[in-house]
Motif scaffolding. Structure first.
Motif, PDB file in Angstrom:
ATOM      1  N   GLN A   1     -15.997 -43.658  32.647  1.00  0.00           N
ATOM      2  CA  GLN A   1     -15.492 -43.719  33.552  1.00  0.00           C
ATOM      3  C   GLN A   1     -13.992 -43.205  33.798  1.00  0.00           C
ATOM      4  O   GLN A   1     -13.875 -42.710  34.862  1.00  0.00           O
ATOM      5  CB  GLN A   1     -14.947 -45.485  34.054  1.00  0.00           C
ATOM      6  CG  GLN A   1     -15.717 -46.626  33.926  1.00  0.00           C
ATOM      7  CD  GLN A   1     -15.719 -47.849  34.427  1.00  0.00           C
ATOM      8  OE1 GLN A   1     -14.970 -47.996  32.984  1.00  0.00           O
ATOM      9  NE2 GLN A   1     -16.396 -48.517  34.975  1.00  0.00           N
ATOM     10  N   ARG A   2     -13.232 -43.060  32.351  1.00  0.00           N
ATOM     11  CA  ARG A   2     -11.990 -42.801  31.832  1.00  0.00           C
ATOM     12  C   ARG A   2     -12.267 -40.751  32.451  1.00  0.00           C
ATOM     13  O   ARG A   2     -11.598 -39.806  33.405  1.00  0.00           O
ATOM     14  CB  ARG A   2     -11.802 -42.758  31.101  1.00  0.00           C
ATOM     15  CG  ARG A   2     -10.975 -44.489  30.485  1.00  0.00           C
ATOM     16  CD  ARG A   2     -10.602 -44.112  29.852  1.00  0.00           C
ATOM     17  NE  ARG A   2     -10.230 -46.086  29.079  1.00  0.00           N
ATOM     18  CZ  ARG A   2      -9.175 -45.913  28.302  1.00  0.00           C
ATOM     19  NH1 ARG A   2      -8.673 -45.114  28.084  1.00  0.00           N
ATOM     20  NH2 ARG A   2      -9.056 -47.470  28.304  1.00  0.00           N
ATOM     21  N   VAL A   3     -13.324 -40.731  32.259  1.00  0.00           N
ATOM     22  CA  VAL A   3     -13.552 -38.960  32.173  1.00  0.00           C
ATOM     23  C   VAL A   3     -13.955 -38.213  34.035  1.00  0.00           C
ATOM     24  O   VAL A   3     -13.586 -37.721  34.143  1.00  0.00           O
ATOM     25  CB  VAL A   3     -14.925 -38.488  31.429  1.00  0.00           C
ATOM     26  CG1 VAL A   3     -15.243 -37.055  31.581  1.00  0.00           C
ATOM     27  CG2 VAL A   3     -14.579 -38.624  30.219  1.00  0.00           C
ATOM     28  N   GLY A   4     -14.791 -39.149  34.431  1.00  0.00           N
ATOM     29  CA  GLY A   4     -15.160 -38.995  35.163  1.00  0.00           C
ATOM     30  C   GLY A   4     -13.926 -39.443  36.677  1.00  0.00           C
ATOM     31  O   GLY A   4     -13.745 -38.798  37.532  1.00  0.00           O
ATOM     32  N   MET A   5     -12.463 -39.915  36.258  1.00  0.00           N
ATOM     33  CA  MET A   5     -11.504 -39.935  36.655  1.00  0.00           C
ATOM     34  C   MET A   5     -10.329 -39.004  37.115  1.00  0.00           C
ATOM     35  O   MET A   5      -9.798 -38.063  37.846  1.00  0.00           O
ATOM     36  CB  MET A   5     -10.545 -41.013  36.807  1.00  0.00           C
ATOM     37  CG  MET A   5     -10.950 -42.303  36.979  1.00  0.00           C
ATOM     38  SD  MET A   5      -9.930 -44.205  36.883  1.00  0.00           S
ATOM     39  CE  MET A   5      -8.586 -43.780  37.544  1.00  0.00           C
ATOM     40  N   GLY A   6     -10.407 -37.844  35.800  1.00  0.00           N
ATOM     41  CA  GLY A   6     -10.117 -37.163  35.428  1.00  0.00           C
ATOM     42  C   GLY A   6     -10.528 -35.130  35.897  1.00  0.00           C
ATOM     43  O   GLY A   6     -10.219 -35.074  36.733  1.00  0.00           O
ATOM     44  N   ALA A   7     -12.376 -35.747  35.863  1.00  0.00           N
ATOM     45  CA  ALA A   7     -12.554 -34.526  36.584  1.00  0.00           C
ATOM     46  C   ALA A   7     -12.910 -34.492  37.844  1.00  0.00           C
ATOM     47  O   ALA A   7     -12.678 -33.883  38.123  1.00  0.00           O
ATOM     48  CB  ALA A   7     -14.291 -34.712  35.862  1.00  0.00           C
ATOM     49  N   GLY A   8     -12.877 -36.015  38.291  1.00  0.00           N
ATOM     50  CA  GLY A   8     -12.482 -35.429  40.607  1.00  0.00           C
ATOM     51  C   GLY A   8     -10.938 -35.313  40.781  1.00  0.00           C
ATOM     52  O   GLY A   8     -11.558 -34.641  41.560  1.00  0.00           O
ATOM     53  N   LEU A   9     -10.293 -35.240  39.935  1.00  0.00           N
ATOM     54  CA  LEU A   9      -9.186 -35.050  40.550  1.00  0.00           C
ATOM     55  C   LEU A   9      -8.861 -34.033  40.127  1.00  0.00           C
ATOM     56  O   LEU A   9      -8.481 -33.169  41.115  1.00  0.00           O
ATOM     57  CB  LEU A   9      -8.120 -36.048  38.612  1.00  0.00           C
ATOM     58  CG  LEU A   9      -6.513 -35.206  39.171  1.00  0.00           C
ATOM     59  CD1 LEU A   9      -6.083 -36.045  40.907  1.00  0.00           C
ATOM     60  CD2 LEU A   9      -5.666 -35.944  38.611  1.00  0.00           C
ATOM     61  N   ALA A  10      -9.221 -33.397  39.349  1.00  0.00           N
ATOM     62  CA  ALA A  10      -9.364 -31.957  38.705  1.00  0.00           C
ATOM     63  C   ALA A  10     -10.535 -30.645  39.779  1.00  0.00           C
ATOM     64  O   ALA A  10      -9.455 -29.938  40.217  1.00  0.00           O
ATOM     65  CB  ALA A  10     -10.285 -31.472  37.152  1.00  0.00           C
TER      66      ALA A  10
END
Length: 121
Positions: free
Chosen positions: A13-22
């Protein structure tokens, strides 16, 4: 001390939020350059990034639910095992530990009784 490491679901979940933003920013800048309208490109990019975030978050929450269900099943099976031990007479104070004078709370395998308060290692 409580276990403070992240579960795989929480990490996704945390990595997904960062990846989605990037991804959203990258796609937005690329589209903005291609359209020669940065505002339009960023709007589309943020939408795409939000979709990527939602996919990662939903996958992570499914993993967390599976982990929680597995932990519940393990707790229930350990509770059932403890009840079976107490019914068979292998509970507190019985066995070689109590006869050899190993001390209060000790059983044959050297582990403290589950129902006695105190530190456990």
């Amino acid at each position: 001390m409580a276990d403070e490491s992240m579960s795989p679901g929480e990490m996704m979940q945390r990595v997904g939020m960062g990846a989605g933003l990037a991804i959203g920013i990258g796609v937005g800048v690329s589209l903005g350059t291609g359209f020669q309208n940065l505002a339009l490109g960023m709007g589309i990019g943020v939408g795409i990034g939000t979709l990527v975030m939602m996919c990662f978050i939903s996958a992570g929450s499914k993993i967390r639910k599976q982990e929680w269900a597995a932990a519940q099943a393990a707790r229930e099976s350990s509770d059932t095992d403890a009840e079976d031990d107490s019914e068979s007479g292998a509970g507190a104070g019985s066995g070689a530990g109590a006869e050899s004078g190993a001390g209060a709370g000790a059983v044959a395998d050297g582990e403290p009784d589950a129902d006695r308060p105190g530190p456990r290692s």
